[in-house]
Design a protein around this motif. Structure first.
Motif, PDB file in Angstrom:
ATOM      1  N   ILE A  29     -13.049 -26.346  37.168  1.00 60.34           N
ATOM      2  CA  ILE A  29     -12.337 -26.744  35.946  1.00 60.34           C
ATOM      3  C   ILE A  29     -11.867 -25.510  35.184  1.00 60.34           C
ATOM      4  CG2 ILE A  29     -12.596 -27.803  33.660  1.00 60.34           C
ATOM      5  CD1 ILE A  29     -14.478 -29.838  35.003  1.00 60.34           C
ATOM      6  N   LEU A  30     -12.740 -24.517  35.063  1.00 55.63           N
ATOM      7  CA  LEU A  30     -12.373 -23.271  34.385  1.00 55.63           C
ATOM      8  C   LEU A  30     -11.203 -22.583  35.084  1.00 55.63           C
ATOM      9  CD1 LEU A  30     -15.732 -21.529  33.370  1.00 55.63           C
ATOM     10  CD2 LEU A  30     -13.877 -22.231  31.860  1.00 55.63           C
ATOM     11  N   ALA A  31     -11.319 -22.462  36.412  1.00 52.06           N
ATOM     12  CA  ALA A  31     -10.270 -21.775  37.175  1.00 52.06           C
ATOM     13  C   ALA A  31      -8.939 -22.501  37.057  1.00 52.06           C
ATOM     14  CB  ALA A  31     -10.684 -21.672  38.647  1.00 52.06           C
ATOM     15  N   GLU A  32      -8.969 -23.823  37.182  1.00 50.32           N
ATOM     16  CA  GLU A  32      -7.724 -24.591  37.119  1.00 50.32           C
ATOM     17  C   GLU A  32      -7.142 -24.599  35.714  1.00 50.32           C
ATOM     18  OE1 GLU A  32      -8.468 -27.537  40.941  1.00 50.32           O
ATOM     19  OE2 GLU A  32      -8.695 -28.363  38.918  1.00 50.32           O
ATOM     20  N   THR A  33      -7.996 -24.576  34.708  1.00 50.22           N
ATOM     21  CA  THR A  33      -7.499 -24.515  33.331  1.00 50.22           C
ATOM     22  C   THR A  33      -6.756 -23.204  33.086  1.00 50.22           C
ATOM     23  OG1 THR A  33      -9.300 -25.909  32.502  1.00 50.22           O
ATOM     24  CG2 THR A  33      -8.169 -24.523  30.896  1.00 50.22           C
ATOM     25  N   LEU A  34      -7.343 -22.104  33.540  1.00 48.18           N
ATOM     26  CA  LEU A  34      -6.720 -20.793  33.352  1.00 48.18           C
ATOM     27  C   LEU A  34      -5.408 -20.680  34.131  1.00 48.18           C
ATOM     28  CD1 LEU A  34      -9.905 -18.536  33.559  1.00 48.18           C
ATOM     29  CD2 LEU A  34      -8.604 -19.156  31.509  1.00 48.18           C
ATOM     30  N   ASN A 117     -16.164 -34.127  30.305  1.00 44.16           N
ATOM     31  CA  ASN A 117     -15.542 -33.442  29.179  1.00 44.16           C
ATOM     32  C   ASN A 117     -16.274 -32.127  28.934  1.00 44.16           C
ATOM     33  OD1 ASN A 117     -17.754 -33.916  27.053  1.00 44.16           O
ATOM     34  ND2 ASN A 117     -17.296 -36.011  27.733  1.00 44.16           N
ATOM     35  N   PHE A 118     -15.650 -31.239  28.178  1.00 40.29           N
ATOM     36  CA  PHE A 118     -16.215 -29.897  28.055  1.00 40.29           C
ATOM     37  C   PHE A 118     -17.551 -29.886  27.325  1.00 40.29           C
ATOM     38  CE2 PHE A 118     -13.725 -30.158  24.127  1.00 40.29           C
ATOM     39  CZ  PHE A 118     -14.556 -29.550  23.194  1.00 40.29           C
ATOM     40  N   GLY A 275     -13.511 -24.937  24.964  1.00 40.23           N
ATOM     41  CA  GLY A 275     -13.269 -26.310  24.543  1.00 40.23           C
ATOM     42  C   GLY A 275     -13.052 -26.415  23.041  1.00 40.23           C
ATOM     43  N   VAL A 276     -13.879 -25.732  22.278  1.00 32.79           N
ATOM     44  CA  VAL A 276     -13.777 -25.786  20.819  1.00 32.79           C
ATOM     45  C   VAL A 276     -12.458 -25.179  20.334  1.00 32.79           C
ATOM     46  CG1 VAL A 276     -14.772 -24.867  18.675  1.00 32.79           C
ATOM     47  CG2 VAL A 276     -16.272 -25.793  20.456  1.00 32.79           C
ATOM     48  N   THR A 277     -12.023 -24.126  20.990  1.00 39.14           N
ATOM     49  CA  THR A 277     -10.793 -23.470  20.576  1.00 39.14           C
ATOM     50  C   THR A 277      -9.528 -24.147  21.127  1.00 39.14           C
ATOM     51  OG1 THR A 277     -10.994 -21.925  22.455  1.00 39.14           O
ATOM     52  CG2 THR A 277     -11.876 -21.216  20.319  1.00 39.14           C
ATOM     53  N   GLY A 278      -9.728 -25.172  21.958  1.00 42.62           N
ATOM     54  CA  GLY A 278      -8.598 -25.933  22.455  1.00 42.62           C
ATOM     55  C   GLY A 278      -7.974 -25.424  23.740  1.00 42.62           C
ATOM     56  N   VAL A 279      -8.565 -24.379  24.348  1.00 44.81           N
ATOM     57  CA  VAL A 279      -8.027 -23.875  25.606  1.00 44.81           C
ATOM     58  C   VAL A 279      -8.206 -24.937  26.696  1.00 44.81           C
ATOM     59  CG1 VAL A 279      -8.266 -22.107  27.402  1.00 44.81           C
ATOM     60  CG2 VAL A 279      -8.497 -21.484  24.985  1.00 44.81           C
TER      61      VAL A 279
END
Length: 284
Positions: A29-34, A117-118, A275-279
């Motif tokens: 999830i982290l890799a795909e989000t970035l 969810n995050f 997650g909190v910062t909306g990234v």
């Protein structure tokens, strides 16, 4: 070309994290989000989750390759007793898989729909990181009761399988849950990791094939480029998992799992901040 590079990166992440107790789901999830996935013609919302599950088979093939002789009851190199022990091992694996099959069929879609969810992923990364540290501190100086995978009884296999059910919660880590459970129940780190690998074969084959069936049953299809992307991710995942498994088994001969616990906590905090910062806004 960029899409192939993305598939290689995700394949590396999958291969590295699938069998380490750090949650492959969280890392993918982290890799795909970035990399802003899903997005674009190739990485659409129907293909991306299909790809994520399909490349897991590459990691599973790494286990089969490394442990083929140990898991092969027909090997001509084995005595009749060794073949019998291999069949018993497979039966214990089947017993250990039963809870995941039952609860997985009942709860998997619910977990993905409501817990992916995050908040949950970051919480599970941190919580299980702390648990690893606590359990390892508790086990310090205590000799394991089970030092060979053939010592695992059918009852113990079932109990370890129940721990595996915990991994239905995103961010938990299938290998992490089973390894923790096995250690708590008296297995050595080496045996806990090895049996976790064996349990992964039918579980992940089943889950991946179920997701594939659902994808095609709902009218899903993929282009030639998507097929190539999936092939690259599959092969890379297989190759990287070979090295990851060898590294882990050598590492735990002289080390405990606390380093993985601290690592999980760090990644969990990063996940929470993103997650909190909306990234991170959505998960798939």
């Amino acid at each position: 070309m960029l899409d192939l590079i993305k598939s290689i990166i995700i394949g590396i992440v999958e291969g590295l994290t699938e069998f380490l107790p750090v949650s492959s789901t969280g890392h993918i999830i982290l890799a795909e989000t970035l990399m802003k996935i899903p997005g674009g013609a190739v990485w659409n919302k129907s293909f991306t989750p299909f790809f994520d599950y399909a490349i897991q088979l590459g990691a599973i093939f790494a286990v089969i390759q490394l442990y083929f002789n140990k898991l092969n009851p027909f090997s001509p190199q084995k005595t009749d007793r060794e073949k019998f022990q291999t069949w018993r091992l497979w039966i214990r694996v089947a017993v250990g898989v039963l809870p995941a099959v039952v609860f997985g069929l009942l709860l998997n879609d619910f977990m993905d729909a409501h817990l992916l969810n995050f908040w949950v992923v970051s919480a599970m990364l941190i919580i299980y990181g702390v648990i690893f540290i606590v359990i390892e501190n508790r086990q310090k100086g205590i000799a394991p009761l089970i030092t060979d995978v053939n010592q695992i009884t059918f009852k113990l296999a079932l109990y370890i399988g129940l721990f595996q059910v915990l991994s239905l919660v995103p961010g938990t880590s299938r290998s992490g849950a089973t390894i923790l459970g096995a250690i708590i129940l008296g297995a050595s780190r080496f045996v806990a990791a090895e049996f976790s690998f064996f349990l992964s074969i039918p579980v992940m084959f089943g889950v991946t094939l179920l997701k594939m069936f659902k994808f095609f049953h709902e009218g899903g299809s993929f282009t030639g480029m998507q097929g190539l992307v999936m092939l690259f991710g599959f092969v890379v995942s297989w190759i990287v998992a070979l090295f990851a498994i060898k590294f882990m088994m050598n590492y735990i001969k002289n080390n405990d799992f606390k380093a993985f616990g601290y690592y999980r906590i760090i990644v969990g905090v990063i996940f929470l901040l993103l997650g909190v910062t909306g990234v991170i806004t959505t998960m798939h």
